[in-house]
Scaffold this motif. Structure first.
Motif, PDB file in Angstrom:
ATOM      1  N   UNK A  20       0.838  -1.198   0.000  1.00  0.00           N
ATOM      2  CA  UNK A  20       0.000   0.000   0.000  1.00  0.00           C
ATOM      3  C   UNK A  20       0.879   1.256   0.000  1.00  0.00           C
ATOM      4  N   UNK A  21       0.505   2.267  -0.783  1.00  0.00           N
ATOM      5  CA  UNK A  21       1.296   3.507  -0.793  1.00  0.00           C
ATOM      6  C   UNK A  21       1.231   4.243   0.543  1.00  0.00           C
ATOM      7  N   UNK A  22       2.279   4.991   0.812  1.00  0.00           N
ATOM      8  CA  UNK A  22       2.334   5.888   1.962  1.00  0.00           C
ATOM      9  C   UNK A  22       2.691   7.286   1.455  1.00  0.00           C
ATOM     10  N   UNK A  23       2.671   8.252   2.352  1.00  0.00           N
ATOM     11  CA  UNK A  23       3.053   9.618   1.960  1.00  0.00           C
ATOM     12  C   UNK A  23       4.466   9.672   1.396  1.00  0.00           C
ATOM     13  N   UNK A  24       5.319   8.739   1.801  1.00  0.00           N
ATOM     14  CA  UNK A  24       6.697   8.703   1.301  1.00  0.00           C
ATOM     15  C   UNK A  24       6.756   8.392  -0.198  1.00  0.00           C
ATOM     16  N   UNK A  25       5.651   7.932  -0.771  1.00  0.00           N
ATOM     17  CA  UNK A  25       5.617   7.597  -2.195  1.00  0.00           C
ATOM     18  C   UNK A  25       5.131   8.747  -3.075  1.00  0.00           C
TER      19      UNK A  25
END
Length: 179
Positions: A20-25
């Motif tokens: 799952x994507x995070x803000x870091x992506x």
């Protein structure tokens, strides 16, 4: 039965890890979606400003919260750089509820089979976890690479469902033909 939610699930293939994507992506979302090559066949998906990547991430994250699934970030095992994104979202096609299979990869990742490998993993996940919704891929007729990915993921052409999308005429591929 597992206590894990589908949203917690990481998908793994022979070469890839999908999570799952995070803000870091967000930077990778912008880099991949602002590259003219990656959105050549779907120009309405192109991003022009970093703020648009933040908004796109937020839409993806909201879908994960509301549906328990969405788009995954694709990386090679034990590697930091994001190769691209692959996942599913609910939508309507000709008045039918379906899952749309999405895949978009950095141009540097093209030609290595990563998109097909990731799309196959996502297709398998969808068939196990959301079997009641047909899975489709919307592909522009000139995008032969995307057509190959859809076929590699187990989808077949469903010409009777073809129609006009955001960026013009789309061919529809389906894993489970809608009624």
């Amino acid at each position: 039965m597992s206590d894990r939610s589908p949203a917690d699930e990481e998908l793994r293939t022979a070469r890839l890890s999908l999570r799952r994507p995070t803000e870091a992506d967000i930077d990778a979302i912008f880099a991949i979606h602002s590259d003219p090559g990656t959105c050549l066949h779907n120009p309405s998906d192109a991003l022009a400003r970093p703020e648009e990547a933040e908004e796109l991430y937020q839409r993806w994250n909201n879908q994960w919260h509301s549906c328990g699934y969405g788009y995954w970030v694709v990386r090679r095992h034990n590697s930091a750089p994001q190769l691209g994104f692959c996942g599913i979202k609910p939508m309507e096609l000709n008045g039918m509820k379906v899952l749309n299979l999405f895949y978009r990869f950095a141009t540097s990742a093209w030609g290595h089979g990563f998109a097909g490998e990731a799309a196959t993993a996502v297709t398998g996940w969808a068939s196990r976890n959301i079997p009641d919704l047909p899975l489709i891929a919307r592909v522009r007729p000139a995008n032969t690479a995307s057509q190959r990915v859809a076929v590699r993921a187990g989808l077949t052409r469903a010409e009777h469902l073809d129609g006009t999308g955001y960026d013009g005429f789309e061919w529809i591929y389906t894993a489970k033909p809608p009624n």
